[in-house]
Design a protein around this motif. Structure first.
Motif, PDB file in Angstrom:
ATOM      1  N   ASP A 123      -3.278   0.490  -3.790  1.00 54.58           N
ATOM      2  CA  ASP A 123      -3.741  -0.397  -3.119  1.00 54.58           C
ATOM      3  C   ASP A 123      -4.102  -1.915  -2.016  1.00 54.58           C
TER       4      ASP A 123
ATOM      5  N   ARG B  17       0.354   5.780   0.037  1.00 56.09           N
ATOM      6  CA  ARG B  17      -0.206   7.317  -0.692  1.00 56.09           C
ATOM      7  C   ARG B  17       1.248   8.256  -0.317  1.00 56.09           C
ATOM      8  N   TYR B  18       0.785   9.294  -1.484  1.00 54.47           N
ATOM      9  CA  TYR B  18       1.684  10.436  -1.198  1.00 54.47           C
ATOM     10  C   TYR B  18       1.883  11.224  -0.299  1.00 54.47           C
ATOM     11  N   ALA B  19       0.600  11.200   0.577  1.00 56.20           N
ATOM     12  CA  ALA B  19       0.277  12.002   1.476  1.00 56.20           C
ATOM     13  C   ALA B  19      -0.771  11.459   2.984  1.00 56.20           C
ATOM     14  N   PRO B  20      -0.782  11.375   3.748  1.00 56.49           N
ATOM     15  CA  PRO B  20      -2.050  10.971   5.047  1.00 56.49           C
ATOM     16  C   PRO B  20      -3.420  10.702   4.322  1.00 56.49           C
ATOM     17  N   GLU B  21      -3.726  12.445   3.888  1.00 53.88           N
ATOM     18  CA  GLU B  21      -4.802  12.375   3.453  1.00 53.88           C
ATOM     19  C   GLU B  21      -5.237  12.308   1.823  1.00 53.88           C
ATOM     20  N   ASP B  22      -4.327  11.743   1.466  1.00 52.35           N
ATOM     21  CA  ASP B  22      -4.546  11.206   0.045  1.00 52.35           C
ATOM     22  C   ASP B  22      -5.099   9.262   0.164  1.00 52.35           C
ATOM     23  N   ASN B  23      -5.885   9.545  -1.063  1.00 52.58           N
ATOM     24  CA  ASN B  23      -5.940   7.959  -1.423  1.00 52.58           C
ATOM     25  C   ASN B  23      -5.181   7.564  -1.355  1.00 52.58           C
ATOM     26  N   TYR B  24      -5.439   5.932  -1.423  1.00 49.29           N
ATOM     27  CA  TYR B  24      -4.340   4.834  -1.710  1.00 49.29           C
ATOM     28  C   TYR B  24      -3.645   5.229  -3.258  1.00 49.29           C
TER      29      TYR B  24
ATOM     30  N   ARG C 298       0.672  -1.335   0.178  1.00 52.09           N
ATOM     31  CA  ARG C 298      -0.068  -0.327  -0.017  1.00 52.09           C
ATOM     32  C   ARG C 298       0.405   1.054  -0.213  1.00 52.09           C
TER      33      ARG C 298
ATOM     34  N   HIS D  10       4.325   2.147   2.173  1.00 51.00           N
ATOM     35  CA  HIS D  10       3.606   1.740   3.582  1.00 51.00           C
ATOM     36  C   HIS D  10       3.480   0.870   4.369  1.00 51.00           C
ATOM     37  N   THR D  11       2.702  -0.476   3.729  1.00 50.47           N
ATOM     38  CA  THR D  11       2.255  -1.937   3.788  1.00 50.47           C
ATOM     39  C   THR D  11       3.388  -2.438   3.247  1.00 50.47           C
TER      40      THR D  11
END
Lengths: 334, 277
Positions: free
Chosen positions: B39, B29-36, B27, B75-76
């Protein structure tokens, strides 16, 4: 397509010889015993001539050489790291930071060369760090554009700071010193200055020379550079800190010398090829030749000294205009 | 076009009898507020095969390629290269195992073709080293094999799009890697140049190189891909052979327009049925 006409190795060798020639001539050019120079034979009999050459002209010549090489190497390194051929050491807050540091030193810390170098280096690196931090926080444009914008802002901040320091400086003693220093020149340098600046300059010159192949990688886009094994952040940081330290230290001696760091890398690339493998040593040699030549003009053209920064800007700007208009300057025809 | 690459296989680095690349629950994503953008992707990419990652613009194809390369950290999950976690390799080792032909981008400096290709030898140079005789030999040999020798001293900026892509491919080939990643290798190229690039890739695959490339054009994938990954909104929607994967229902769904699939003599051709939805 034919082979390049000139073997870059021989080209570098030739420029090395030109540099030695220019330096040998510059030693004998000056206003002693009469305007425009002395006969080499005079050096054997006249003790004043010996002292003049050994204590004044030789250290100044060597500092001019270091100055030109460092500024050119710094310009070329920054141009490749930031992937922008119009970047120069004055960019990213380095020169203005160093100028601010030198003015601080003149005002409060004294005129000792080592102290001036350390404060200039500290504020030069500080300018770079501030630019970097600001660029990370900007919410506009790509990375290079953000760096340019942050560099402009930080430079303006430091030059305003220099303005404040000039305002509060003693108008009879400190102000003229700051003003002349800002115009840029090498009239007061001696052996002491040379030996203090040598380790700083050597750090930048040797580091960039050793890593010149890596510099090519850093000029590619991030994905391509990474796929070829570059450690992007670490290698950029090592090169920038080394070259900025050298530039700030030598700027504390010379004042702000414009255009060398912009124009010389362009000429070096045109003549020796784009790869930093060749263009970096070429820029160092050409920068040395150009600055030694300009400094010789600065001290001999008129009875009073012309600030070196004025001559490099004048010749640099003219050469830049010529270079941008011409396409025929290439040795590699195709 | 015939390519006589003599790859120096570095069996001490990786064992290519293993699955070339294994992705485990990736998984990113570019920023925590973005969608993956990538995924929960799990998949295996086989050795010595051509795998195409196909999907509409913004499906996460390039991000996935950059995660495989190690430029982006997931991230994972983790990426295994020949069965060993990516992070257990040094950066230098990875650059000797995987090469990348990135999307065509503007080059601010006009390196000559030879200089550009020589950069591909960097993984084999020590940090302070400049190219040796052997590196020039390898670069010149690859330029010969790709029929680019006549361009050797020409500035890269003066090349056509097709020539420039060939030079980028040459740079990745002198890297002598077992795995070759290509990001949109045929985009912006005319049919002639597309065909030349694809035939080189097919030749490389026949020589045992593992090839992974992204494309948004299904017809590019049908020529050389042994298997196809259909990607949409960061997820792998389908994974299989061209014959299995390219059906009208599946393609229409991910491109969100009616798609027609024609099969002739075992070749699959994909086209729009009409404009709009």
């Amino acid at each position: 397509m034919p082979e390049p006409h000139t073997d870059p190795k021989r080209l570098l060798l030739a420029w090395g010889l030109v540099l030695l020639g220019v330096m040998a001539i510059a030693i004998f050019v000056g206003r002693y015993p009469k305007p425009y120079g002395m006969a080499p034979a005079l050096l054997l009999e006249d003790t004043l001539a010996q002292r003049l050459v050994l204590n004044l002209r030789l250290p100044r010549l060597l500092v001019a050489l270091l100055l030109g090489s460092t500024l050119s190497a710094c310009g070329l390194t920054m141009q490749m790291i930031f992937r922008n051929p119009l970047v120069e050491p004055g960019f990213l807050g380095v020169s203005q930071g160093a100028a601010f540091g030198a003015a601080v030193s003149i005002l409060w810390l004294g005129r000792h060369p080592l102290i001036m170098e350390l404060t200039a280096t500290f504020f030069g690196l500080g300018g770079l760090a501030l630019t970097y931090l600001l660029a990370r926080r900007l919410r506009y444009g790509g990375w290079v554009l953000r760096l340019v914008l942050a560099g402009i802002a930080i430079s303006a901040l430091f030059s305003a700071g220099v303005g404040v320091l000039k305002y509060i400086a003693d108008p009879l003693t400190q102000l003229p010193e700051i003003t002349f220093w800002l115009l840029g020149g090498l009239w007061s340098v001696g052996w002491e200055d040379f030996f203090y600046v040598l380790p700083f300059a050597a750090l930048g010159l040797v580091t960039s020379l050793l890593m010149r192949w890596r510099l090519n990688l850093l000029s590619l886009n991030d994905a391509a550079a990474f796929s070829l094994g570059a450690s992007l952040t670490r290698e950029r940081l090592i090169l920038l800190v080394a070259i900025v330290t050298a530039t700030a230290a030598i700027t504390s001696l010379s004042g702000i010398i414009g255009w060398v760091g912009l124009i010389i890398p362009h000429i070096a690339r045109r003549l020796a090829g784009v790869s930093a493998h060749r263009s970096l040593p070429a820029a160092m040699l050409l920068g040395g030749i150009f600055t030694v030549f300009c400094d010789t003009l600065a001290r001999t053209l008129f009875p009073g000294e012309i600030p070196l920064g004025i001559i490099t800007s004048l010749l640099g700007a003219l050469m830049f205009a010529y270079l941008m208009m011409s396409t025929g300057m290439k040795l590699r025809k195709h | 076009m015939i390519i006589y690459l003599e790859l120096t296989y570095r069996n001490d680095l990786i064992n290519m009898n293993h699955t070339a690349l294994t992705l485990e629950n990736i998984r990113f994503r570019y920023a925590p507020e973005d969608n993956y953008v990538v995924d929960a992707v799990s998949l295996e990419i086989p050795s010595r095969k051509v795998t195409a990652i196909l999907g509409p613009n913004g499906a996460g194809k390039t991000s996935l390629l950059h995660i495989i390369l190690g430029l982006l950290q997931p991230h994972t999950g983790q990426v295994l290269v020949a069965g060993k976690p990516h992070r257990d390799y040094s950066k230098r080792e990875i650059s000797q195992i995987m090469g990348l032909v990135s999307q065509i981008d503007t080059i601010p400096f006009n390196f000559s073709v030879l200089e550009c290709v020589l950069l591909g030898r960097s993984p084999y140079l020590d940090p302070f080293q400049t190219p040796r005789g052997i590196d020039f030999q390898i670069a010149n040999r690859v330029l010969d094999e790709l029929d680019l020798s006549h361009l050797r001293y020409k500035p890269v900026t003066e090349l056509s799009g097709g020539e420039r892509q060939m030079v980028h491919l040459a740079r990745a080939l002198v890297q002598e890697t077992e795995i070759l990643l290509l990001d949109e290798p045929t985009t912006h190229l005319d049919l002639g140049n597309q065909s030349r690039i694809l035939s080189v890739l097919r030749e490389l695959s026949a020589r045992g190189i593992t090839i992974v490339f992204t494309t948004h054009d299904p017809n590019v994938a049908t020529f050389i891909a042994d298997s196809v990954l259909l990607m949409d909104k960061g997820r792998i929607v389908e994974h299989g052979s061209v014959q299995e994967t390219f059906t009208e229902a599946k393609l229409s769904a991910i491109y969100n327009v009616p798609i027609q699939v024609e099969r002739q003599n075992g070749r699959v051709m994909v086209m729009m049925r009409k404009l709009g939805n």
